[in-house]
Design a protein around this motif. Sequence first.
Motif, PDB file in Angstrom:
ATOM      1  N   ARG A 166       6.947   4.698  -0.620  1.00 13.68           N
ATOM      2  CA  ARG A 166       6.625   6.106  -0.890  1.00 13.68           C
ATOM      3  C   ARG A 166       7.092   6.439  -2.297  1.00 13.68           C
ATOM      4  O   ARG A 166       8.192   6.077  -2.684  1.00 13.68           O
ATOM      5  CB  ARG A 166       7.327   7.000   0.137  1.00 13.68           C
ATOM      6  N   ARG A 167       6.251   7.158  -3.027  1.00  6.71           N
ATOM      7  CA  ARG A 167       6.599   7.473  -4.411  1.00  6.71           C
ATOM      8  C   ARG A 167       7.756   8.453  -4.502  1.00  6.71           C
ATOM      9  O   ARG A 167       8.374   8.575  -5.552  1.00  6.71           O
ATOM     10  CB  ARG A 167       5.377   7.989  -5.167  1.00  6.71           C
ATOM     11  N   ASP A 224      -8.498   5.393  -4.418  1.00  3.63           N
ATOM     12  CA  ASP A 224      -7.784   6.571  -3.937  1.00  3.63           C
ATOM     13  C   ASP A 224      -6.324   6.313  -3.589  1.00  3.63           C
ATOM     14  O   ASP A 224      -5.492   7.201  -3.706  1.00  3.63           O
ATOM     15  CB  ASP A 224      -8.495   7.142  -2.707  1.00  3.63           C
ATOM     16  N   THR A 225      -6.017   5.107  -3.099  1.00  4.08           N
ATOM     17  CA  THR A 225      -4.657   4.804  -2.646  1.00  4.08           C
ATOM     18  C   THR A 225      -4.052   3.708  -3.514  1.00  4.08           C
ATOM     19  O   THR A 225      -4.677   2.656  -3.687  1.00  4.08           O
ATOM     20  CB  THR A 225      -4.687   4.304  -1.183  1.00  4.08           C
ATOM     21  N   ILE A 226      -2.864   3.961  -4.043  1.00  2.00           N
ATOM     22  CA  ILE A 226      -2.212   2.942  -4.874  1.00  2.00           C
ATOM     23  C   ILE A 226      -1.996   1.685  -4.033  1.00  2.00           C
ATOM     24  O   ILE A 226      -1.406   1.734  -2.942  1.00  2.00           O
ATOM     25  CB  ILE A 226      -0.861   3.426  -5.425  1.00  2.00           C
ATOM     26  N   THR A 227      -2.505   0.589  -4.542  1.00  2.00           N
ATOM     27  CA  THR A 227      -2.420  -0.699  -3.843  1.00  2.00           C
ATOM     28  C   THR A 227      -1.984  -1.766  -4.839  1.00  2.00           C
ATOM     29  O   THR A 227      -2.539  -1.853  -5.929  1.00  2.00           O
ATOM     30  CB  THR A 227      -3.804  -1.071  -3.258  1.00  2.00           C
ATOM     31  N   LEU A 259       0.850  -1.190   0.000  1.00  2.00           N
ATOM     32  CA  LEU A 259       0.000   0.000   0.000  1.00  2.00           C
ATOM     33  C   LEU A 259       0.889   1.245   0.000  1.00  2.00           C
ATOM     34  O   LEU A 259       1.861   1.301   0.755  1.00  2.00           O
ATOM     35  CB  LEU A 259      -0.816  -0.046   1.293  1.00  2.00           C
ATOM     36  N   GLU A 260       0.528   2.218  -0.824  1.00  2.67           N
ATOM     37  CA  GLU A 260       1.319   3.456  -0.835  1.00  2.67           C
ATOM     38  C   GLU A 260       1.323   4.106   0.550  1.00  2.67           C
ATOM     39  O   GLU A 260       0.289   4.149   1.231  1.00  2.67           O
ATOM     40  CB  GLU A 260       0.772   4.454  -1.866  1.00  2.67           C
ATOM     41  N   ASN A 261       2.470   4.590   0.941  1.00  3.00           N
ATOM     42  CA  ASN A 261       2.720   5.263   2.223  1.00  3.00           C
ATOM     43  C   ASN A 261       2.700   4.332   3.429  1.00  3.00           C
ATOM     44  O   ASN A 261       2.897   4.782   4.558  1.00  3.00           O
ATOM     45  CB  ASN A 261       1.764   6.442   2.442  1.00  3.00           C
ATOM     46  N   ARG A 262       2.448   3.065   3.195  1.00  3.23           N
ATOM     47  CA  ARG A 262       2.588   2.079   4.276  1.00  3.23           C
ATOM     48  C   ARG A 262       3.746   1.140   3.953  1.00  3.23           C
ATOM     49  O   ARG A 262       4.561   0.815   4.822  1.00  3.23           O
ATOM     50  CB  ARG A 262       1.270   1.309   4.482  1.00  3.23           C
ATOM     51  N   PRO A 316      -5.388   5.535  -8.706  1.00  2.00           N
ATOM     52  CA  PRO A 316      -6.243   6.703  -8.931  1.00  2.00           C
ATOM     53  C   PRO A 316      -6.245   7.093 -10.413  1.00  2.00           C
ATOM     54  O   PRO A 316      -5.265   6.860 -11.118  1.00  2.00           O
ATOM     55  CB  PRO A 316      -5.606   7.797  -8.074  1.00  2.00           C
TER      56      PRO A 316
END
Length: 321
Positions: A59-60, A132-135, A53-56, A97
Motif C-alpha cells: 500500500r502506498r 490503472d493499477t501499479i504493478t 500489485l498495489e493494494n494486494r 497510471p
Amino acid sequence: MKGTVGELGEFGLIRELTSRLTSTPAVKIGPGDDAAVVAAPDRRVVATTDILLENRHFRRDWSTAYDVGRKSAAQNLADVAAMGAVPTAVLVALVVPADLPATWPLELMDGIRDECQVAGAAVVGGDVVRGDTITVAITALGDLRSRAAVTRSGARPGNLVAVTGWLGWSAAGFAVLSRGFRSPRAFVEAHRRPEPPYHAGPAAAELGATAMTDVSDGLVADLGHIAAASGADIDLRSADIDVPAQMSDIGQAVGVDPLHWVLTGGEDHAIVATFPRDVKLPARWRIIGEVRTPAGRIPQVTVDGAPWDKAGGWDHFGDDA
Ligand SMILES: Nc1ncnc2c1ncn2[C@@H]1O[C@H](COP(=O)(O)OP(=O)(O)O)[C@@H](O)[C@H]1O
Ligand SMILES: Cc1ncc(C[n+]2csc(CCOP(=O)(O)OP(=O)(O)O)c2C)c(N)n1
Ligand SMILES: [Mg+2]
Ligand SMILES: [Mg+2]
Ligand SMILES: [Mg+2]
C-alpha cells in the motif's frame, strides 16, 4: 524530478529509470537494446518471476516507493537463492497510471537497484506500460556455480528441517499496520523491507541440502510444498521455534497467538531447507523439525505431531486475501 509519469512520457521515463542503474561484470549488454545479454558461466540459468500489485502486495500509504522496490526485488532474488543459486540479473516490468508522480517509479527503481546490489545482481532491462493499477513484475536470473539445483522434491525421512532468516516479523508488522499503527518500528520495517538471507541459499546447497524453499506464503504452507513434492511428512517442533518477546507483546495487544505469525506468516523470505542428519550447520541455522515417513496417503506438515488444520499461509484466492 517534477511532474507525472504521463508528462515524462514512455521514453522519458525509461531514460530516467535506466540512468539510475549500476552494472556488474556479468552484464555484457544492459538496458537499451532489444534484449540484454548476461554471462551464464554455469551454462544453466535459474529463472523466476513474481508480480507485486498495489493494494494486494503493498500500500502506498504504508510503504515508500523505495521500500516497494527493495521488497519486489527481494521477493524474486530470494527465489533464486532458494534454488541454491547466486542472483545475477533482474528484469523489471512496470504498469503505472499516467497521473502517478514521476518520483514514484524512479524511487522504486532505486530500491530495486539497491536490493539487487545486496544480492550481487543488476537490473538489465524491463518494460513500461500505462495502466490503472501499479504493478511491478520482476524476473530474476541466477547462476548455480556448478552445483546441482536444490529443488523441493529431495526431502527424505530422517532429514532435519532447518531455517535461517526472519519468521513472522512481516506478518506481525502487517497486523500492526492493518490496525492503523506505525510501531513497533522493527516489525513495520520488516514488513516494508524484508531481509532474505541470500547467501544462505548457495551455502545450504554446498552443505548438502536435500530440499529448499524461501518462505513467501508461510512456513507451514511452503514446507507443505516440500512435503508434497518429496512425498514425505514434515513435523515441526514448536518448542524449537523462537517467538521473540516483543512479538508476543504485539500478539497480546492485538489478540493473536504470535506462534501463528511465525508458523504461517509470509513475506520475510526466510530460507528453509532439509539436510541429512549428520550435517554440520553454521549457527545461523535453527533446527526446527524433521522429515518423516508419510503417515497417510497425502504428505502433510504436522506441528508437534498433530496435523495443522488451519491455513498454512497466504493464498491469493483464500479467505483472507
Ligand atoms: N502463470 C504461471 N505459469 C507457469 N508457471 C507458474 C505460473 N504461476 C506459477 N507458476 C509456477 O508454479 C510454482 C509455484 O508458484 P509460486 O507459489 O508463486 O512460487 P514461489 O512461492 O516460489 O514464488 C513456481 O514454480 C512457478 O514458476
Ligand atoms: C496490502 C497488503 N495486503 C496483504 C498483504 C499480505 N500478502 C500479500 S501477498 C502475500 C504472500 C506472498 O506473495 P505471493 O504473490 O504469493 O508471492 P510468492 O509466494 O509467489 O513468492 C502476503 C502475505 C500485503 N503484503 N499487503
Ligand atoms: Mg511466485
Ligand atoms: Mg516467490
Ligand atoms: Mg505465494
